[in-house]
Design a protein around this motif. Structure first.
Motif, PDB file in Angstrom:
ATOM      1  N   LEU A  15      -5.282 -11.140  -2.190  1.00  0.00           N
ATOM      2  CA  LEU A  15      -4.881 -11.196  -3.604  1.00  0.00           C
ATOM      3  C   LEU A  15      -3.502 -10.570  -3.828  1.00  0.00           C
ATOM      4  N   GLY A  16      -2.961  -9.937  -2.790  1.00  0.00           N
ATOM      5  CA  GLY A  16      -1.603  -9.409  -2.899  1.00  0.00           C
ATOM      6  C   GLY A  16      -1.484  -7.911  -3.055  1.00  0.00           C
ATOM      7  N   VAL A  17      -2.558  -7.156  -2.809  1.00  0.00           N
ATOM      8  CA  VAL A  17      -2.473  -5.699  -2.922  1.00  0.00           C
ATOM      9  C   VAL A  17      -1.382  -5.193  -1.975  1.00  0.00           C
ATOM     10  N   ASP A  18      -0.653  -4.176  -2.406  1.00  0.00           N
ATOM     11  CA  ASP A  18       0.478  -3.674  -1.615  1.00  0.00           C
ATOM     12  C   ASP A  18       0.065  -2.635  -0.585  1.00  0.00           C
ATOM     13  N   ASP A  19      -0.999  -1.904  -0.865  1.00  0.00           N
ATOM     14  CA  ASP A  19      -1.427  -0.865   0.053  1.00  0.00           C
ATOM     15  C   ASP A  19      -2.906  -0.595  -0.168  1.00  0.00           C
ATOM     16  N   PHE A  20      -3.544  -0.015   0.839  1.00  0.00           N
ATOM     17  CA  PHE A  20      -4.975   0.240   0.778  1.00  0.00           C
ATOM     18  C   PHE A  20      -5.235   1.619   1.357  1.00  0.00           C
ATOM     19  N   ILE A  21      -5.945   2.444   0.617  1.00  0.00           N
ATOM     20  CA  ILE A  21      -6.241   3.798   1.076  1.00  0.00           C
ATOM     21  C   ILE A  21      -7.746   4.016   1.019  1.00  0.00           C
ATOM     22  N   ALA A  22      -8.296   4.521   2.121  1.00  0.00           N
ATOM     23  CA  ALA A  22      -9.735   4.798   2.176  1.00  0.00           C
ATOM     24  C   ALA A  22     -10.012   6.175   1.591  1.00  0.00           C
ATOM     25  N   LYS A  23     -11.124   6.269   0.859  1.00  0.00           N
ATOM     26  CA  LYS A  23     -11.587   7.567   0.372  1.00  0.00           C
ATOM     27  C   LYS A  23     -12.552   8.130   1.396  1.00  0.00           C
ATOM     28  N   PRO A  24     -12.601   9.415   1.632  1.00  0.00           N
ATOM     29  CA  PRO A  24     -11.717  10.420   1.028  1.00  0.00           C
ATOM     30  C   PRO A  24     -10.305  10.306   1.611  1.00  0.00           C
ATOM     31  N   LEU A  40      -7.934   1.783  -3.719  1.00  0.00           N
ATOM     32  CA  LEU A  40      -8.723   2.858  -3.120  1.00  0.00           C
ATOM     33  C   LEU A  40     -10.121   2.317  -2.880  1.00  0.00           C
ATOM     34  N   SER A  41     -10.701   2.703  -1.761  1.00  0.00           N
ATOM     35  CA  SER A  41     -12.063   2.272  -1.516  1.00  0.00           C
ATOM     36  C   SER A  41     -12.762   3.255  -0.601  1.00  0.00           C
ATOM     37  N   SER A  42     -14.036   3.472  -0.849  1.00  0.00           N
ATOM     38  CA  SER A  42     -14.809   4.388  -0.007  1.00  0.00           C
ATOM     39  C   SER A  42     -14.979   3.807   1.378  1.00  0.00           C
ATOM     40  N   LEU A  43     -14.937   4.682   2.362  1.00  0.00           N
ATOM     41  CA  LEU A  43     -15.187   4.250   3.730  1.00  0.00           C
ATOM     42  C   LEU A  43     -16.554   3.596   3.798  1.00  0.00           C
ATOM     43  N   GLU A  51     -15.551  -4.700   4.937  1.00  0.00           N
ATOM     44  CA  GLU A  51     -14.216  -5.056   5.424  1.00  0.00           C
ATOM     45  C   GLU A  51     -13.705  -6.297   4.711  1.00  0.00           C
ATOM     46  N   ALA A  52     -14.624  -7.176   4.353  1.00  0.00           N
ATOM     47  CA  ALA A  52     -14.241  -8.400   3.640  1.00  0.00           C
ATOM     48  C   ALA A  52     -13.526  -8.054   2.334  1.00  0.00           C
ATOM     49  N   THR A  53     -13.962  -6.959   1.690  1.00  0.00           N
ATOM     50  CA  THR A  53     -13.342  -6.534   0.436  1.00  0.00           C
ATOM     51  C   THR A  53     -11.876  -6.162   0.654  1.00  0.00           C
ATOM     52  N   VAL A  54     -11.620  -5.462   1.762  1.00  0.00           N
ATOM     53  CA  VAL A  54     -10.247  -5.083   2.098  1.00  0.00           C
ATOM     54  C   VAL A  54      -9.420  -6.342   2.324  1.00  0.00           C
ATOM     55  N   ALA A  55      -9.970  -7.275   3.071  1.00  0.00           N
ATOM     56  CA  ALA A  55      -9.275  -8.545   3.324  1.00  0.00           C
ATOM     57  C   ALA A  55      -9.021  -9.281   2.013  1.00  0.00           C
ATOM     58  N   ASP A  56     -10.023  -9.297   1.135  1.00  0.00           N
ATOM     59  CA  ASP A  56      -9.861  -9.951  -0.175  1.00  0.00           C
ATOM     60  C   ASP A  56      -8.727  -9.306  -0.962  1.00  0.00           C
ATOM     61  N   ALA A  57      -8.676  -7.978  -0.938  1.00  0.00           N
ATOM     62  CA  ALA A  57      -7.621  -7.260  -1.668  1.00  0.00           C
ATOM     63  C   ALA A  57      -6.243  -7.670  -1.155  1.00  0.00           C
ATOM     64  N   PHE A  58      -6.084  -7.740   0.155  1.00  0.00           N
ATOM     65  CA  PHE A  58      -4.790  -8.147   0.717  1.00  0.00           C
ATOM     66  C   PHE A  58      -4.487  -9.610   0.410  1.00  0.00           C
ATOM     67  N   MET A  78     -17.448  -3.147 -15.385  1.00  0.00           N
ATOM     68  CA  MET A  78     -16.884  -4.215 -16.224  1.00  0.00           C
ATOM     69  C   MET A  78     -16.126  -5.279 -15.430  1.00  0.00           C
ATOM     70  N   LYS A  79     -15.031  -4.897 -14.798  1.00  0.00           N
ATOM     71  CA  LYS A  79     -14.296  -5.818 -13.921  1.00  0.00           C
ATOM     72  C   LYS A  79     -13.929  -5.052 -12.663  1.00  0.00           C
ATOM     73  N   SER A  80     -13.965  -5.725 -11.528  1.00  0.00           N
ATOM     74  CA  SER A  80     -13.717  -5.044 -10.255  1.00  0.00           C
ATOM     75  C   SER A  80     -12.226  -4.822 -10.011  1.00  0.00           C
ATOM     76  N   GLY A  81     -11.953  -3.954  -9.046  1.00  0.00           N
ATOM     77  CA  GLY A  81     -10.580  -3.742  -8.627  1.00  0.00           C
ATOM     78  C   GLY A  81      -9.939  -5.035  -8.137  1.00  0.00           C
ATOM     79  N   LEU A  82     -10.743  -5.902  -7.496  1.00  0.00           N
ATOM     80  CA  LEU A  82     -10.203  -7.181  -7.032  1.00  0.00           C
ATOM     81  C   LEU A  82      -9.746  -8.035  -8.222  1.00  0.00           C
ATOM     82  N   GLU A  83     -10.523  -8.015  -9.303  1.00  0.00           N
ATOM     83  CA  GLU A  83     -10.132  -8.772 -10.503  1.00  0.00           C
ATOM     84  C   GLU A  83      -8.862  -8.188 -11.124  1.00  0.00           C
ATOM     85  N   ILE A  84      -8.724  -6.870 -11.062  1.00  0.00           N
ATOM     86  CA  ILE A  84      -7.519  -6.216 -11.579  1.00  0.00           C
ATOM     87  C   ILE A  84      -6.301  -6.615 -10.737  1.00  0.00           C
ATOM     88  N   ILE A  85      -6.467  -6.580  -9.408  1.00  0.00           N
ATOM     89  CA  ILE A  85      -5.363  -6.969  -8.518  1.00  0.00           C
ATOM     90  C   ILE A  85      -4.952  -8.409  -8.819  1.00  0.00           C
TER      91      ILE A  85
END
Length: 121
Positions: A97-106, A81-84, A88-95, A59-66
């Motif tokens: 947008l102001g994400v506070d922390d990023f954790i790779a799955k698992p 959270l994101s799968s390994l 990498e661009a997605t991680v950069a996009d998240a930051f 429906m809507k991505s985590g980036l849209e939620i952030i």
């Protein structure tokens, strides 16, 4: 009751169960949503103390939620959270947008909890 509220936005049932277990064991109130649209509708109702969101969601991505959270609730902490192996661009996009922390799955449950607690003081 001054329990902190954690909102988990994740579409993988196994990950949801692990996260719920980690947080309820610590006596946090846990709310869950399995898609981005539902999550965006619930955030104003729940007003969580911490949001833990997957990046890839229906429906809507985590980036849209952030983006929604940081636009409307700039002080609300968000952990992504994101799968390994996801872009990498997605991680950069998240930051960006102001994400506070990023954790790779698992993820390591103890590390995730320690990081989460930084935002729940």
């Amino acid at each position: 009751m001054n329990s902190k509220k954690i909102f988990i936005i994740e579409d993988d049932n196994m990950t949801i169960e692990i996260l719920k277990f980690i947080f309820t064991k610590e006596k946090y109130d846990v709310y869950v949503s399995k898609d981005g649209l539902d999550a965006i509708e619930k955030i104003p109702e729940i007003l969580p103390d911490l949001v833990v969101t997957d990046i890839l969601l229906p429906m809507k991505s985590g980036l849209e939620i952030i983006q929604f959270i940081k636009t409307n609730y700039p002080t609300m902490p968000v952990m992504a959270l994101s799968s390994l192996g996801e872009e990498e661009a997605t991680v950069a996009d998240a930051f960006n947008l102001g994400v506070d922390d990023f954790i790779a799955k698992p993820f390591n449950p103890k590390e995730l909890l320690l990081r989460a607690k930084r935002y729940l003081k």
